[in-house]
Design a protein around this motif. Structure first.
Motif, mmCIF file in Angstrom:
data_model
loop_
_atom_site.group_PDB
_atom_site.id
_atom_site.type_symbol
_atom_site.label_atom_id
_atom_site.label_comp_id
_atom_site.label_asym_id
_atom_site.label_seq_id
_atom_site.Cartn_x
_atom_site.Cartn_y
_atom_site.Cartn_z
ATOM 1 N N VAL A 1 0.681 -1.020 0.184
ATOM 2 C CA VAL A 1 -0.187 0.065 -0.305
ATOM 3 C C VAL A 1 0.862 1.460 0.297
ATOM 4 O O VAL A 1 0.583 1.684 -0.748
ATOM 5 C CB VAL A 1 -1.349 0.111 1.388
ATOM 6 N N GLN A 2 1.824 0.870 0.791
ATOM 7 C CA GLN A 2 2.559 2.362 0.974
ATOM 8 C C GLN A 2 3.177 2.944 -0.279
ATOM 9 O O GLN A 2 3.626 4.152 -1.132
ATOM 10 C CB GLN A 2 4.322 2.085 1.882
ATOM 11 N N ILE A 3 3.591 1.412 -1.186
ATOM 12 C CA ILE A 3 3.772 2.412 -2.722
ATOM 13 C C ILE A 3 2.909 1.559 -4.152
ATOM 14 O O ILE A 3 3.618 1.952 -5.146
ATOM 15 C CB ILE A 3 5.671 1.374 -3.016
ATOM 16 N N LEU A 4 2.196 1.686 -3.765
ATOM 17 C CA LEU A 4 1.370 1.630 -4.470
ATOM 18 C C LEU A 4 0.998 2.102 -4.996
ATOM 19 O O LEU A 4 0.568 3.934 -4.958
ATOM 20 C CB LEU A 4 -0.455 1.340 -3.957
ATOM 21 N N GLY A 5 0.867 2.392 -6.617
ATOM 22 C CA GLY A 5 0.759 3.825 -7.463
ATOM 23 C C GLY A 5 2.491 3.902 -8.115
ATOM 24 O O GLY A 5 2.245 4.816 -9.039
ATOM 25 N N ALA A 6 3.035 4.054 -7.701
ATOM 26 C CA ALA A 6 4.558 4.324 -8.609
ATOM 27 C C ALA A 6 5.757 2.644 -8.513
ATOM 28 O O ALA A 6 6.295 2.128 -8.017
ATOM 29 C CB ALA A 6 5.614 4.026 -7.130
ATOM 30 N N GLU A 7 4.573 1.517 -9.195
ATOM 31 C CA GLU A 7 5.044 0.424 -9.671
ATOM 32 C C GLU A 7 6.340 0.610 -11.146
ATOM 33 O O GLU A 7 7.270 -0.356 -10.952
ATOM 34 C CB GLU A 7 4.205 -0.180 -10.324
ATOM 35 N N LYS A 8 6.061 1.934 -11.734
ATOM 36 C CA LYS A 8 7.131 1.894 -12.976
ATOM 37 C C LYS A 8 8.826 2.312 -11.894
ATOM 38 O O LYS A 8 9.639 1.623 -12.736
ATOM 39 C CB LYS A 8 6.789 2.739 -13.916
ATOM 40 N N ALA A 9 8.374 2.928 -11.101
ATOM 41 C CA ALA A 9 9.600 3.171 -10.468
ATOM 42 C C ALA A 9 10.485 2.119 -9.589
ATOM 43 O O ALA A 9 11.343 2.268 -9.640
ATOM 44 C CB ALA A 9 9.477 4.570 -9.642
ATOM 45 N N LEU A 10 9.436 1.096 -8.817
ATOM 46 C CA LEU A 10 9.879 0.531 -8.146
ATOM 47 C C LEU A 10 10.949 -0.569 -8.957
ATOM 48 O O LEU A 10 11.997 -0.704 -8.703
ATOM 49 C CB LEU A 10 8.813 -0.164 -7.599
ATOM 50 N N PHE A 11 9.971 -0.949 -10.121
ATOM 51 C CA PHE A 11 10.948 -1.892 -11.019
ATOM 52 C C PHE A 11 11.869 -1.338 -12.108
ATOM 53 O O PHE A 11 12.908 -2.356 -11.900
ATOM 54 C CB PHE A 11 9.669 -2.638 -12.122
ATOM 55 N N ARG A 12 11.927 -0.173 -12.259
ATOM 56 C CA ARG A 12 13.364 0.735 -12.597
ATOM 57 C C ARG A 12 14.476 0.789 -11.685
ATOM 58 O O ARG A 12 15.811 0.349 -12.250
ATOM 59 C CB ARG A 12 13.142 1.764 -13.139
ATOM 60 N N SER B 1 17.624 -1.064 -12.099
ATOM 61 C CA SER B 1 18.919 -0.837 -12.033
ATOM 62 C C SER B 1 20.202 -1.161 -10.607
ATOM 63 O O SER B 1 20.973 -0.336 -10.565
ATOM 64 C CB SER B 1 18.954 0.915 -12.832
ATOM 65 N N ARG B 2 19.432 -1.769 -9.874
ATOM 66 C CA ARG B 2 20.224 -1.855 -8.306
ATOM 67 C C ARG B 2 20.174 -0.939 -8.212
ATOM 68 O O ARG B 2 21.188 -0.245 -7.507
ATOM 69 C CB ARG B 2 21.341 -2.934 -8.498
ATOM 70 N N ARG B 3 19.223 0.130 -7.622
ATOM 71 C CA ARG B 3 19.125 1.975 -7.261
ATOM 72 C C ARG B 3 17.696 1.762 -6.122
ATOM 73 O O ARG B 3 17.367 0.621 -6.143
ATOM 74 C CB ARG B 3 18.743 2.811 -7.909
ATOM 75 N N ASP B 4 17.977 3.100 -5.220
ATOM 76 C CA ASP B 4 16.791 3.409 -4.113
ATOM 77 C C ASP B 4 15.359 2.692 -4.267
ATOM 78 O O ASP B 4 15.267 3.820 -5.521
ATOM 79 C CB ASP B 4 17.289 4.238 -3.301
ATOM 80 N N THR B 5 15.260 1.934 -4.092
ATOM 81 C CA THR B 5 13.913 1.883 -4.141
ATOM 82 C C THR B 5 12.587 3.411 -3.531
ATOM 83 O O THR B 5 12.934 3.844 -2.399
ATOM 84 C CB THR B 5 13.255 0.192 -3.784
ATOM 85 N N PRO B 6 11.521 3.562 -4.453
ATOM 86 C CA PRO B 6 10.745 4.242 -3.621
ATOM 87 C C PRO B 6 10.108 4.308 -2.890
ATOM 88 O O PRO B 6 9.521 2.983 -1.977
ATOM 89 C CB PRO B 6 9.895 4.513 -4.774
#
Length: 524
Positions: free
Chosen positions: A306-317, A321-326
């Motif tokens: 629920v915390q990252i619901l709506g930021a799926e593109k940023a999460l998988f990106r 790329s092995r960077r910090d998740t949203p």
């Protein structure tokens, strides 16, 4: 073979007269074109009528949950068991329950579905006295748990679409009328007021005689009238003005409908999910429900989802790329996250997501419809937010990393004792030691004075005797060595006033030597 058919009025059990025709599935619909043909395929054997609407609704609710009503159980025991024939049912789940509890063989296949469709099409001729055909289907739509929040999903989607369309319409209206009166767009910033002014006045020439006190303050009205007189815009025809005014009317109507739709969404959210509304607001709560599909689907999600619901593109990106998740998605627009400082937004969004999930599950599965739990959890989050913000203010100056620690107060009673050594007026050291120290200091001063005199004499010899320069140079070298040794011995001691002329003369002597050497070279 017998067929169980549920209607809004009661349960109907049909007897299949010609089972051979059921084998032709594709052409079975032709046998139900007329009531006469239908009566040749099936015949009504028994009809159990409901007494009232409440009983019908209770029976249908039991069927939806996969349970057998008492009334249906009596009918099946009385008629089907005595006939010793297989029973065709429309729902495979219901057939399994009947087989388990009553030990009756049930059939569910595409042929049965086609047969049910044919019976439904000719229900008036097969079952006499059945008038309200569609009552049952309406109850299904109204009381289905999955369909309750469909109105919220549709309303929030429509609200977003209206916002996009309003922005496009207003931008087009400003650009279009800007050719005629460009100064008005800079003076009036509010879009709705801008459109209302256009609708009331129209052409630029009418602003001098128009009264805009209902829409604008006096200062702004005077500024608009002054700008209309000296405007740099082009002249337009009446037809152009009519089209622009028609567009303004559309903008005003859409904005009024948007306000009405927002009020409707508020009421629906407070009725269906009051605790979620208190936690994150109407818009964010409705967007979360719409993103998940329904309130039940949203209740199945974990707090981290629920915390990252709506930021799926940023999460998988970020994962790719092995960077910090949203740290947040749609929940970022909640008021609690918005009023937090940037460094605490991640913490607050995580805590808010955890409490929001509890509120969602309470609204979805709880029987109570009050918002008391949401109010209590929001108060806890606000208190936590205040402590986080205050902690940053109480930091120690300096590095800024160490936090102020509140130590426990412990009362320590110190017992002071009397020191008798303070009463003595006698000196702590003996007179002999003092005399010895004074003698040593005098000796050191005398040695320094002698060295200074020797240096002065050597310089005088250098000035008077020009011919014996080489001898003087040989004498100076040991003097310099002595000087270095004396410096090593007395590094810690302060320089005396008598040493000052010595240093100045010592610095001046090498310059004089150079001059004398030059004179010699010239004489030679």
């Amino acid at each position: 073979m017998l067929v169980l058919f549920e209607t809004s009025v009661g349960y109907a059990i049909f007897k299949v007269l010609n089972e051979k025709k059921l084998q032709e599935v594709d052409s079975l619909w032709k046998e139900f074109e007329t009531p006469e043909k239908a009566n040749k395929i099936v015949k009504l054997k028994h009809f159990e009528k409901f007494q009232d609407t409440a009983e019908a609704l209770a029976a249908f609710t039991a069927l939806m949950e996969g349970k057998i009503n008492k009334q249906l159980k009596k009918v099946l025991k009385k008629i089907v068991k005595e006939a010793h024939e297989p029973l065709a049912v429309a729902d495979a789940k219901l057939g399994g329950v009947i087989k388990e509890k009553l030990n009756l063989s049930c059939i569910h296949s595409p042929v049965v579905n086609e047969l049910m469709r044919g019976i439904r099409s000719q229900m008036d001729g097969l079952i006499p006295g059945v008038e309200p055909r569609e009552i049952l289907s309406r109850y299904r739509l109204k009381f289905s748990a999955d369909k309750v929040d469909t109105m919220i999903v549709q309303a929030i989607s429509l609200l977003d679409d209206l916002d996009k369309e309003l922005n496009n319409y207003i931008m087009r209206c400003r650009e279009w009328y800007g050719w005629h009166f460009p100064e008005l767009g800079k003076i009036i910033s509010d879009n709705l007021t801008y459109c209302k002014c256009l609708q009331k006045v129209g052409d630029r020439k009418n602003y001098a005689s128009a009264k805009l006190s209902e829409l604008l303050p006096e200062e702004v009205e005077a500024e608009v009238k002054a700008a209309a007189e000296i405007s740099m815009g082009t002249e337009v025809s009446e037809e152009d003005i009519c089209n622009i005014l028609h567009l303004c009317t559309q903008v005003i109507e859409i904005s009024e409908y948007r306000t009405q739709l927002y009020e409707y969404l508020q009421n629906r959210m407070m009725a269906i999910a009051p605790n979620v509304t208190v936690m994150v607001g109407e818009l964010v709560g409705a967007r979360l429900i719409a993103h998940a599909g329904s309130l039940l689907n949203l209740a199945k999600h974990a707090a981290s989802t629920v915390q990252i619901l709506g930021a799926e593109k940023a999460l998988f990106r970020a994962l790719k790329s092995r960077r910090d998740t949203p740290k947040y998605g749609l929940i970022y627009h909640a008021s609690l996250v918005g009023q937090t400082s940037p460094k605490h937004k991640g913490k607050i969004s995580r805590m808010l997501a955890a409490k929001t999930v509890l509120a969602i599950r309470y609204d979805a599965f709880g029987e109570d419809s009050s918002s008391a739990m949401g109010v209590e959890n929001r108060a806890k989050l606000e208190a936590r937010l205040r402590t986080l913000e205050d902690r940053g203010i109480r930091k120690i100056s300096g590095t800024g990393k160490a936090l102020a620690k509140a130590e426990k107060y412990e009362h320590k009673s110190e017992v002071k004792t009397y020191d008798p050594s303070g009463d003595s007026t006698l000196p702590t050291c003996s007179k002999k030691r003092k005399i010895e120290q004074v003698d040593k200091e005098d000796e050191v001063i005398e040695k320094k004075a002698k060295k200074a005199k020797v240096k002065i004499k050597v310089e005088e010899v250098v000035e008077v005797e020009e011919e014996g320069v080489q001898v003087v140079e040989e004498q100076e070298t040991p003097v310099k060595k002595k000087k270095k040794k004396d410096k090593k011995k007395h590094i810690k001691e302060e320089p005396l006033s008598e040493e000052e002329p010595c240093t100045s003369t010592a610095v001046a002597s090498p310059e004089k030597k150079k001059k004398k050497k030059k004179k010699r070279d010239n004489e030679d």
